[in-house]
Design an enzyme around this catalytic site. Structure first.
Site, PDB file in Angstrom:
ATOM      1  N   HIS A  41      12.339 102.280 -56.602  1.00 45.80           N
ATOM      2  CA  HIS A  41      13.310 101.714 -57.542  1.00 45.80           C
ATOM      3  C   HIS A  41      12.642 101.398 -58.870  1.00 45.80           C
ATOM      4  O   HIS A  41      11.573 100.817 -58.902  1.00 45.80           O
ATOM      5  CB  HIS A  41      13.921 100.426 -56.971  1.00 45.80           C
ATOM      6  CG  HIS A  41      14.886 100.683 -55.863  1.00 45.80           C
ATOM      7  ND1 HIS A  41      15.651  99.692 -55.304  1.00 45.80           N
ATOM      8  CD2 HIS A  41      15.229 101.821 -55.217  1.00 45.80           C
ATOM      9  CE1 HIS A  41      16.419 100.212 -54.365  1.00 45.80           C
ATOM     10  NE2 HIS A  41      16.166 101.494 -54.282  1.00 45.80           N
ATOM     11  N   TYR A  66      20.974  91.227 -57.541  1.00 50.03           N
ATOM     12  CA  TYR A  66      20.844  89.790 -57.310  1.00 50.03           C
ATOM     13  C   TYR A  66      22.004  89.147 -58.060  1.00 50.03           C
ATOM     14  O   TYR A  66      22.018  89.157 -59.291  1.00 50.03           O
ATOM     15  CB  TYR A  66      19.530  89.263 -57.889  1.00 50.03           C
ATOM     16  CG  TYR A  66      18.279  89.638 -57.117  1.00 50.03           C
ATOM     17  CD1 TYR A  66      17.668  90.875 -57.280  1.00 50.03           C
ATOM     18  CD2 TYR A  66      17.687  88.721 -56.247  1.00 50.03           C
ATOM     19  CE1 TYR A  66      16.501  91.200 -56.582  1.00 50.03           C
ATOM     20  CE2 TYR A  66      16.520  89.037 -55.554  1.00 50.03           C
ATOM     21  CZ  TYR A  66      15.936  90.273 -55.726  1.00 50.03           C
ATOM     22  OH  TYR A  66      14.791  90.602 -55.051  1.00 50.03           O
ATOM     23  N   TYR A  96       7.865  90.757 -60.852  1.00 49.94           N
ATOM     24  CA  TYR A  96       8.571  91.388 -59.725  1.00 49.94           C
ATOM     25  C   TYR A  96       7.775  92.570 -59.173  1.00 49.94           C
ATOM     26  O   TYR A  96       7.653  92.726 -57.957  1.00 49.94           O
ATOM     27  CB  TYR A  96       9.974  91.841 -60.158  1.00 49.94           C
ATOM     28  CG  TYR A  96      10.886  92.066 -58.978  1.00 49.94           C
ATOM     29  CD1 TYR A  96      11.829  91.118 -58.592  1.00 49.94           C
ATOM     30  CD2 TYR A  96      10.792  93.235 -58.215  1.00 49.94           C
ATOM     31  CE1 TYR A  96      12.651  91.312 -57.495  1.00 49.94           C
ATOM     32  CE2 TYR A  96      11.612  93.440 -57.112  1.00 49.94           C
ATOM     33  CZ  TYR A  96      12.532  92.470 -56.758  1.00 49.94           C
ATOM     34  OH  TYR A  96      13.337  92.676 -55.666  1.00 49.94           O
TER      35      TYR A  96
END
Ligand code: FAD
Ligand code: DHB
Length: 390
Positions: free
Chosen positions: A72, A200, A384
């Site tokens: 991703h 999210y 992240y």
């Protein structure tokens, strides 16, 4: 039995440590209280940071990950139904890979056994002893018969509820923790993911996370109370609530399917300092827990054992204890940054039942800022995909 490093726990930390040590020519034995089938089926994390994927490839355990892992290049953040993308690739030129923790565990076990490595499953009565001497021992029973492994070092990779951390005298340890007023109800379902990347989603009804395990299996989470009764959530209610927490356009595309796993996890942050006592070194969940928003738990466990393996390598190659002595400081520097990021993601995305109207307006401003400022979204992306492990 005698080995250089005795490892308690065959989770991601213990298994990865044994592979790293093997590469460095250091012997190890893992003992695990569950069965192989149990640890290979345990559903937990799903996101591999950029460097974790590289490490799997470097260690020769990345074949299936390269085939089945989903790469991703970003995530979506939802603000009351409006989706905004954070483009990791454009911002920090790195990606993450979706690959279930139990798949990592399966690959690591297979690789370690193929090397002739020893993993003793289904042990009972695990104990560690003589930690302040040069020959610490691990004791356990297998089929009721007692065994002892004499080691140079012991790695406590036995998770949050293990026995290694509680064996260290309480007077030596400092514990820091925070309990959150949130739980996650998580399901796995036979359905195509609603989006090709993770969403999210913050809404006035609470948080939801839309993730996946493959192109035909979705992993979905709903914010619930930490002590929520799962029986209050029949499958239809879960699907209805997921749709309410994502905005009408995406909700219309959400495919439902057979739910084949369902559970509730409470959330906490926890860190113990130091991570060493004599010749016992703690790694992974045995030493720290992060709330899951941000997907740091498994990656952090693997970072600890990477640092530990380097320190042990330096010890065996040139008798230097400097890196072993610096293990706690080296790990904690990265752990506290992961704690900071997990706290930031958790508090930014969940609906806090104790918040005032002021707090909530400030929270919406934060979501807007993080998703519209290049500086702020770069900071999110950098954390992240994973901070450096140099
Ligand atoms: P563990 O995976 O806990 O492994 C420890 C091992 O030690 C286990 O196999 C255990 O059986 C064994 N053991 C324990 N006691 C003994 C003993 N006395 N003797 C021998 N063996 C023992 N992280 C995320 O990033 N995203 C998520 O969605 C997510 N979901 C989670 C859901 C749950 C229910 C839990 C508990 C954790 C979740 N995590 C998640 C966190 C992530 O899974 C952990 O951070 C990761 O498993 C840490 O790996 P570890 O090897 O340190 O510990
Ligand atoms: C997953 C879990 C997380 O905690 C997260 O932040 C992202 C993804 C998952 O299970 O896929």
């Amino acid at each position: 039995m005698r080995t250089q490093v005795g490892i308690v726990g065959a989770g991601p930390a213990g298994l990865m440590l044994s592979l790293l040590l093997h590469r460095a020519g250091i012997s190890s034995v893992i003992i695990e209280n569950r069965s192989r089938a149990y640890v290979e089926a345990r559903v937990r994390a799903g996101v591999l940071e950029h460097w974790t994927t590289e490490l799997m490839n470097e260690l020769g355990v990345g074949d299936r990950l390269r085939k089945e892992g989903l790469v991703h290049e970003g995530i979506d953040i939802g603000i009351n139904g409006e989706r905004r993308r954070i483009d990791f690739k454009a911002l920090v030129n790195k990606t993450i890979t979706i690959y279930g923790q139990q798949e990592v565990v399966k690959d690591l076990i297979a690789a370690r056994l193929a090397q002739g490595g020893e993993i003793v499953f289904e042990v009972t009565d695990t104990a560690v002893d003589r930690l302040d001497g040069e020959r610490p021992v691990i004791r356990y029973k297998k089929n009721g018969e007692p065994f002892e492994i004499e080691c140079d070092f012991i790695a406590g990779c036995d998770g949050f509820h293990g026995i290694c951390r509680p064996t260290i005298p309480a007077s030596v340890l400092n514990e820091f923790d925070r309990i959150y007023p949130y739980g996650w109800l998580g399901i796995l379902s036979e359905s195509q993911p609603v989006s090709h990347e993770l969403i999210y989603s913050h809404t006035d009804r609470g948080f939801a996370l839309f993730t996946m395990r493959s192109n035909s299996v979705s992993r979905l989470y709903l914010q619930v109370d930490p002590d929520e009764d799962i029986n209050k959530w029949p499958d239809e209610e879960i699907w209805k609530e997921l749709k309410r927490r994502i905005g009408p356009e995406t909700a219309a595309k959400l495919q439902t399917g057979r739910v084949f796993e369902k559970g509730i996890t409470a959330m906490r942050s926890f860190v113990v300092e130091p991570m060493q006592f004599g010749r016992l070194f703690l790694a992974g969940d045995a030493a720290h827990i992060v709330p899951p928003t941000g997907a740091k738990g498994m990656n952090l466990a693997i970072a600890d054992v990477l640092f530990l393996s380097r320190a042990l390598d330096a010890f065996y190659k040139n008798k230097s204890t400097a890196q072993l002595d610096g293990y706690t400081a080296k790990c904690l520097n990265r752990i506290w940054k992961a704690q900071r990021f997990s706290y930031f993601m958790t508090t930014m995305l969940h609906l806090n039942p104790n918040d005032s109207e002021f707090d909530h307006k400030r929270q919406i401003a934060e979501l807007d800022y993080v998703t519209s400022s290049k500086a702020a979204s770069t900071a999110l992306a950098e954390n992240y995909v994973g901070l450096p492990v140099d």
